[in-house]
Design a protein around this motif. Structure first.
Motif, mmCIF file in Angstrom:
data_model
loop_
_atom_site.group_PDB
_atom_site.id
_atom_site.type_symbol
_atom_site.label_atom_id
_atom_site.label_comp_id
_atom_site.label_asym_id
_atom_site.label_seq_id
_atom_site.Cartn_x
_atom_site.Cartn_y
_atom_site.Cartn_z
ATOM 1 N N PHE A 282 0.801 0.776 -7.582
ATOM 2 C CA PHE A 282 0.894 -0.428 -6.770
ATOM 3 C C PHE A 282 1.204 -1.602 -7.699
ATOM 4 O O PHE A 282 0.360 -2.044 -8.464
ATOM 5 N N LYS A 283 2.443 -2.086 -7.642
ATOM 6 C CA LYS A 283 2.907 -3.142 -8.538
ATOM 7 C C LYS A 283 3.521 -4.286 -7.748
ATOM 8 O O LYS A 283 3.948 -4.113 -6.619
ATOM 9 N N ARG A 284 3.585 -5.476 -8.365
ATOM 10 C CA ARG A 284 4.269 -6.613 -7.756
ATOM 11 C C ARG A 284 5.070 -7.341 -8.829
ATOM 12 O O ARG A 284 4.776 -7.240 -10.010
ATOM 13 N N GLY A 285 6.112 -8.041 -8.374
ATOM 14 C CA GLY A 285 6.928 -8.816 -9.301
ATOM 15 C C GLY A 285 8.320 -8.247 -9.441
ATOM 16 O O GLY A 285 8.739 -7.361 -8.691
ATOM 17 N N ASN A 286 9.054 -8.764 -10.415
ATOM 18 C CA ASN A 286 10.431 -8.332 -10.656
ATOM 19 C C ASN A 286 10.496 -6.837 -10.938
ATOM 20 O O ASN A 286 9.708 -6.320 -11.723
ATOM 21 N N ASN A 287 11.431 -6.175 -10.277
ATOM 22 C CA ASN A 287 11.677 -4.739 -10.448
ATOM 23 C C ASN A 287 10.463 -3.862 -10.141
ATOM 24 O O ASN A 287 10.347 -2.763 -10.660
ATOM 25 N N ALA A 288 9.557 -4.337 -9.305
ATOM 26 C CA ALA A 288 8.363 -3.558 -8.981
ATOM 27 C C ALA A 288 8.700 -2.248 -8.286
ATOM 28 O O ALA A 288 7.995 -1.264 -8.455
ATOM 29 N N ALA A 289 9.769 -2.223 -7.504
ATOM 30 C CA ALA A 289 10.126 -1.012 -6.770
ATOM 31 C C ALA A 289 11.066 -0.108 -7.550
ATOM 32 O O ALA A 289 11.332 1.013 -7.130
ATOM 33 N N ILE A 290 11.560 -0.575 -8.671
ATOM 34 C CA ILE A 290 12.483 0.234 -9.476
ATOM 35 C C ILE A 290 12.094 0.149 -10.944
ATOM 36 O O ILE A 290 11.436 -0.782 -11.391
ATOM 37 N N GLU A 291 12.481 1.129 -11.679
ATOM 38 C CA GLU A 291 12.321 1.140 -13.134
ATOM 39 C C GLU A 291 10.891 0.890 -13.608
ATOM 40 O O GLU A 291 10.668 0.378 -14.697
ATOM 41 N N GLU A 292 9.896 1.194 -12.769
ATOM 42 C CA GLU A 292 8.496 1.026 -13.161
ATOM 43 C C GLU A 292 8.185 -0.405 -13.597
ATOM 44 O O GLU A 292 7.317 -0.643 -14.426
ATOM 45 N N GLY A 293 8.919 -1.379 -13.050
ATOM 46 C CA GLY A 293 8.694 -2.784 -13.393
ATOM 47 C C GLY A 293 7.509 -3.355 -12.657
ATOM 48 O O GLY A 293 6.829 -2.685 -11.900
ATOM 49 N N GLY A 294 7.276 -4.648 -12.866
ATOM 50 C CA GLY A 294 6.214 -5.345 -12.168
ATOM 51 C C GLY A 294 4.869 -5.226 -12.855
ATOM 52 O O GLY A 294 4.692 -4.486 -13.812
ATOM 53 N N GLU A 295 3.928 -5.996 -12.326
ATOM 54 C CA GLU A 295 2.561 -6.017 -12.841
ATOM 55 C C GLU A 295 1.639 -5.217 -11.926
ATOM 56 O O GLU A 295 1.748 -5.318 -10.704
ATOM 57 N N PRO A 296 0.712 -4.454 -12.481
ATOM 58 C CA PRO A 296 -0.223 -3.676 -11.653
ATOM 59 C C PRO A 296 -1.077 -4.584 -10.767
ATOM 60 O O PRO A 296 -1.496 -5.661 -11.191
ATOM 61 N N VAL A 297 -1.314 -4.137 -9.535
ATOM 62 C CA VAL A 297 -2.197 -4.838 -8.613
ATOM 63 C C VAL A 297 -3.512 -4.062 -8.577
ATOM 64 O O VAL A 297 -3.571 -2.947 -8.073
ATOM 65 N N LYS A 298 -4.523 -4.664 -9.141
ATOM 66 C CA LYS A 298 -5.843 -4.034 -9.176
ATOM 67 C C LYS A 298 -6.623 -4.424 -7.927
ATOM 68 O O LYS A 298 -6.433 -5.511 -7.412
ATOM 69 N N PRO A 299 -7.467 -3.604 -7.379
ATOM 70 C CA PRO A 299 -7.913 -2.316 -7.897
ATOM 71 C C PRO A 299 -7.078 -1.144 -7.413
ATOM 72 O O PRO A 299 -7.391 0.003 -7.684
ATOM 73 N N PHE A 300 -5.984 -1.405 -6.685
ATOM 74 C CA PHE A 300 -5.232 -0.325 -6.035
ATOM 75 C C PHE A 300 -4.391 0.510 -6.994
ATOM 76 O O PHE A 300 -4.309 1.728 -6.843
ATOM 77 N N ASP A 301 -3.750 -0.124 -7.963
ATOM 78 C CA ASP A 301 -2.911 0.610 -8.900
ATOM 79 C C ASP A 301 -3.770 1.592 -9.686
ATOM 80 O O ASP A 301 -4.789 1.223 -10.252
#
Length: 89
Positions: A51-70
């Motif tokens: 579970f990530k958010r930010g640039n490229n979160a849906a591709i290339e494993e980008g984005g920052e983790p959203v805790k506690p879900f990630d």
């Protein structure tokens, strides 16, 4: 999602589902996220959430983790059907 045998493995994209009934109510906010899997093998299945958010979160494993879900993990069990004949299983 990974079967206990190690195969098959499915990477399933999730989606924002608002409050869980947005298709029927047109609501645009909520806290529900969903992913759908139709297991094709009986036995124990494991899942792990990315579970990530930010640039490229849906591709290339980008984005920052959203805790506690990630990183959340769990298991569930699929049993053999007791049905006979064709019933869309």
């Amino acid at each position: 999602f990974t079967h206990e045998s190690g195969s098959p493995y499915y990477r399933v994209p999730g989606y924002f589902a608002a409050h869980g009934n947005a298709a029927n109510t047109s609501v645009q906010s909520g806290t529900k996220w969903r992913a759908h899997l139709s297991p094709d093998k009986a036995g124990e299945w494991k899942y792990s959430v990315s579970f990530k958010r930010g640039n490229n979160a849906a591709i290339e494993e980008g984005g920052e983790p959203v805790k506690p879900f990630d990183g959340m993990q769990g298991t569930f069990t699929i049993v053999e059907s007791d049905k006979s004949g064709r019933d869309f299983r």
